[in-house]
Structures are given as structure tokens and as C-alpha cells.
Design an enzyme around this catalytic site. Sequence first.
Site, PDB file in Angstrom:
ATOM      1  CG  HIS A   6      -4.376   9.825   0.337  1.00 50.37           C
ATOM      2  ND1 HIS A   6      -3.035   9.755   0.014  1.00 50.37           N
ATOM      3  CD2 HIS A   6      -4.464   9.382   1.613  1.00 50.37           C
ATOM      4  CE1 HIS A   6      -2.362   9.281   1.053  1.00 50.37           C
ATOM      5  NE2 HIS A   6      -3.199   9.063   2.031  1.00 50.37           N
ATOM      6  CE1 TYR A  11       0.750   7.850   2.357  1.00 51.88           C
ATOM      7  CE2 TYR A  11       1.181   5.568   1.819  1.00 51.88           C
ATOM      8  CZ  TYR A  11       0.375   6.527   2.383  1.00 51.88           C
ATOM      9  OH  TYR A  11      -0.803   6.155   2.990  1.00 51.88           O
ATOM     10  CE  LYS A  28      -3.649   4.735   0.558  1.00 51.09           C
ATOM     11  NZ  LYS A  28      -2.237   4.572   0.927  1.00 51.09           N
ATOM     12  CG  ASP A  59      -1.808   1.223   1.281  1.00 59.13           C
ATOM     13  OD1 ASP A  59      -2.914   1.130   0.719  1.00 59.13           O
ATOM     14  OD2 ASP A  59      -1.406   2.274   1.834  1.00 59.13           O
TER      15      ASP A  59
END
Length: 274
Positions: free
Chosen positions: A107, A49, A74, A44
Site C-alpha cells: 500500500h 479499508y 493491498k 480496488d
Amino acid sequence: MVERLTLNDGGVIPQLGLGVWQVPAADVSAVVGHALAAGYRHIDTAAAYGNEEGVGEALRGSALAREDVFLTTKVWNGDHGRDRALAACRKSLQRLDVEWVDLLLIHWPVPSAGKYVDAWEGLIAARDAGLARSIGVSNFNPDHLERIIDSTGVVPAVNQIELHPGFMQPSLRAFHAQHGIVTEAWSPLGQGQVLRDPAVLETAGAVGRTPAQVVIRWHLQLGNIVIPKSVTPSRIEENFDVDGFSLSHEQMEALASLTGSRIGPDPATFSFGA
Ligand code: NDP
């Protein structure tokens, strides 16, 4: 053996995966590589990120076929709107160096921007173009879910939400159950805080497993998808080694009775990056 859950669109998702939020870009390839070697088949990540390239590098560096690893990313808050969300998906695929992701999520709903229905239309377009096999959302409350379902007729496969002992979101989980949406738990270990709780420690002692293994088993028995994060090789292995025991009804209830609260932002107001 990790169970696989069937989604409302017929896709199948390994119930246990590795989350990589806050794994530094420089380290993520080694971390994901270690997880894949340990048996994980579900990763994930997210555009936000900043580590999608390294996730892709680990996939390419493994001997595994693309079909063998379930990959989630996301769309970030600044990419709401139909065309922006679709373009954001294409950029994620480029960074990951893959032709499709298994699951693409919005997200956060960012209600103040008022564009999450358009973003959902972008995800539907991404799915229709074969860029994402399944589509879902993250941090959506029932009113946000109702709006995208009513507007498009497409029910998200998954809602990835904050969920751990002490913060169980019962009404949101009931909504998911009514609508065939699978619940995916983020911060499943309460970012490590839950592991020090006396009830968790007592249960771990009783079953002869570690606190993290007990909390992950608790999520699995509840039917949640669970994506614990660790950068520590021994913990990555420990978190995957959750077979061979189960929690009794009383032990499940003991963990469900923890008092606690939300750790992350409130989805009704969070708008960072929008
Ligand atoms: P987790 O609940 O997974 O906890 C991670 C923390 O627990 C880290 O500090 C880790 O330390 C520690 N830890 C992990 N395993 C063990 C263990 N066996 N024993 C002791 N400590 C342990 O928190 P996250 O917030 O990272 O959530 C997991 C994933 O959920 C994220 O990585 C991300 O993929 C997703 N997520 C999604 C969000 C969203 O908005 N959709 C928001 C937040 C998370 P260490 O790494 O040092 O080993």
C-alpha cells in the site's frame, strides 16, 4: 467497452474499475453489487479499508464467475516484512473469501520502517504460491522502485499513485514507461475537487458529457488504469458510461495544464499504522 491493458507479467487488467476507499463496510456489498450489475469488472480494495468482507459478499451475490472480476487488494503498513506480508495476503483472501486476488499491492513504502524490500519478497512469495496472479506497489517513488527491482529482479506490474488533473507526476510516469510498469491513478477525480474546475466544465460542455466522464476519459486516453470511487448509484453508472466520445489533443492539454497539488500524504514520509 472497457479496454484491457496487458501487464509486464502477461496478466490483463480492465482499465476502468471501482475504488472502495471510504465506502463503509455496511454499504460496500450493495455498492459493489450495483457496480457489477452496471458492468464493472474491476474492484480496488485494501486491508486498510476495512471492507474486504463486503466486497467478497458482493462477488458471491453476483452471477459472475470469480475469473470474470479483476480484484485488487493491498498489504497495509504494519505488515511489512516477508512473512508478515505473506500472512497479510492470506488474511485478505480469507476476508474476501476468494482463493486468489488478481493484483496484490504494497500500500505504501513506509521508508522510515526500512522493510519494503522484505515486503516485496513476501508479495513475490504470494504470487509464487498462487495467492496473487500479479503483484505491484502503490505510492512508490523512483528510488523505492529502483531498490525493489535491484534487490529482487522482479519489476512491479503496477504502481498505483495519486494522479489527477493538476497533479500528473510526470517524472514518475516516465520512470514507469521506461520500466514497463503500468500507472494506476488513485483519487482520479481529485476526490471530486477537479470536477469544479472551469477547464473541466468547459470541456464537458464542449463534448456534451459530465465533468467526471471527461476526467475519466482523460485518464483512459493517457493510458492510466483509473478507479473512481462513488457510493451513489447514478454516479457509479455515469462513471462507467465513458464510451462514444474522445478528447482532442487540445482538450487533453487543457486538462493537463490545470494547476493543483497533491491531496493525499507524501509517500516519502507517510508511515501511519507502521
Ligand atoms: P476519487 O477521485 O475517486 O473521488 C471520489 C469522490 O468523488 C467521492 O466524494 C464521490 O462522491 C465523488 N464522485 C464520484 N463520482 C462522481 C461524479 N460522477 N460526479 C460527482 N462526484 C463524483 O477519490 P478516491 O480518493 O476515493 O480515489 C479513488 C480510489 O482510489 C479509492 O476508492 C481507492 O480505491 C483508491 N485510492 C488508493 C490510495 C492508495 O494509497 N493506494 C489512496 C486513495 C485512494 P460519492 O461517493 O458521494 O458519490
